[in-house]
Motif scaffolding. Structure first.
Motif: not given
Length: 377
Positions: A160-166, A327-332, A34-42
């Protein structure tokens, strides 16, 4: 001398102590996510994974999740994935369905090529490479790794390497593209109504939980009977998708705190499986994983440009629709950029279903071929 009764008693005590340990660690990782949600993907998967890795490397707690928690997380994840099938969103892009389906197929082929390259360059097995390179459904890929004889730690690292890059590169790219007013009927808010303390996405929590339990139970029973790959996840996913697509039921998707616990359990389970030897192996496969990630991302961007030219859909929309991120990160991201949410959610959902169902089949096919090829030689 140990009697069977004594051994059974020790086994029960061991399982109980593991449940107690997980009950103590889970709240801490939930708060950290919860604390990391504003700055960290997923954040609710990635932060528990990193914390689990740190705990495992200290030697204080290094074990996979208890069987009941592992199976429950797979079932709930399957239900959640099934709710992404939105026929009303597909109706908005019916005129472009052929090129969109072609893009989904080409993306699958690209991921297979990347998995082949990853296996050859880094020495990881084909099952791990396939799940690690598959585009979309990162949580599903990680959760199903054990069932498909893949290394969940390496799968999580590649996903998560790919997710972080995207996640890092997409806002920069979109800032170069002129924005426009939002079109369509937004389908991007997948988190559900009512805030974090709701457990399902609908307003009627009691009825939603009853439907969720029924969908989960029916899916668990049907999965093995239909001989689905990863039946604990695919069975509930299929039942959930049918109910969502037909409109027979809704408001039962895991949401709020239940969804947070789901992703936290998956991330923590993967993190606790690490060892110093596994971390050293991550360093060895990093160059190959990064090269394959960049290649797949660049190819998807080229497809987005081609799709935009063919269908006259703005490039920003086609890029978000075809990008190989979660999909969640992309839709956000699409929601904040005022993009075409029906188009983006449709393509991402189609790919999620295609990857979820085809990845296990492709793994079995490639592993079988490699074994028969080795036997022939």
């Amino acid at each position: 001398m140990n009697t069977p009764r004594t051994a059974r008693g020790r086994g029960i005590t061991c399982r109980a102590s593991r449940l107690v340990a997980w009950a103590a660690v889970l709240p801490i990782t939930v708060v950290a996510g919860e604390l990391g949600e504003p700055a960290v993907p997923s954040s609710h998967m990635l932060i528990p994974l990193l914390l689990g890795l740190a705990i495992a490397l200290t030697g204080r707690m290094r074990d996979h999740a208890p069987a009941v928690l592992n199976r429950t997380s797979q079932v709930l994840l399957g239900v959640l994935m099934g709710t992404y099938l939105d026929l009303s969103a597909l109706g908005h892009v019916a005129g472009s369905i052929a090129p969109l389906a072609a893009v989904t197929l080409v993306t699958l082929l690209l991921c297979q090529a990347a998995a082949f390259a990853m296996a050859r360059l880094s020495g990881v097995d084909r099952a791990t490479a396939t799940l690690g390179m598959i585009a979309g459904g990162s949580a599903a890929a990680v959760a199903s790794a054990e069932d498909l004889d893949a290394d969940g730690r390496l799968v999580a690292f590649m996903q998560y390497l790919r997710l972080g890059f995207i996640v890092a590169s997409t806002p920069v790219l979109l800032s170069w593209i002129p924005s426009r007013p939002q079109e369509g009927t937004g389908t991007g808010a997948r988190g559900g109504a009512g805030g974090p303390w709701h457990l399902v996405s609908g307003h009627d929590q009691v009825w939603g939980l009853i439907v969720l339990a029924a969908v989960a139970l029916l899916g668990v029973l049907l999965g093995p009977r239909l001989r689905l790959p990863s039946p604990a996840m695919m069975g509930p996913m299929l039942v959930s998708a049918v109910l969502t697509a037909t409109g027979l039921a809704g408001g039962f998707a895991p949401s709020g705190m239940l969804r947070t616990l789901l992703f936290t359990m998956i991330g923590l389970d993967v993190g606790l499986r690490f060892s110093r030897r596994a971390v050293r192996r991550l360093r060895r496969i990093l160059p190959a994983a990064l090269a394959c990630t960049l290649a797949v991302s660049a190819a998807c961007a080229a497809m987005a440009w081609t799709l935009s030219a063919v269908t006259h859909i703005p490039f920003g929309d086609t890029y978000l629709a075809t990008t190989p991120g979660g999909i969640n990160a992309v839709l956000a991201t699409a929601s904040s950029a005022h993009a075409n949410l029906p188009l983006i959610s449709s393509v991402q959902s189609l790919r999620l279903f295609a990857m979820a169902f085809l990845a296990p089949l492709l793994i079995r096919l490639t592993v079988h071929r490699s074994r028969t090829g080795g036997a022939t030689r």
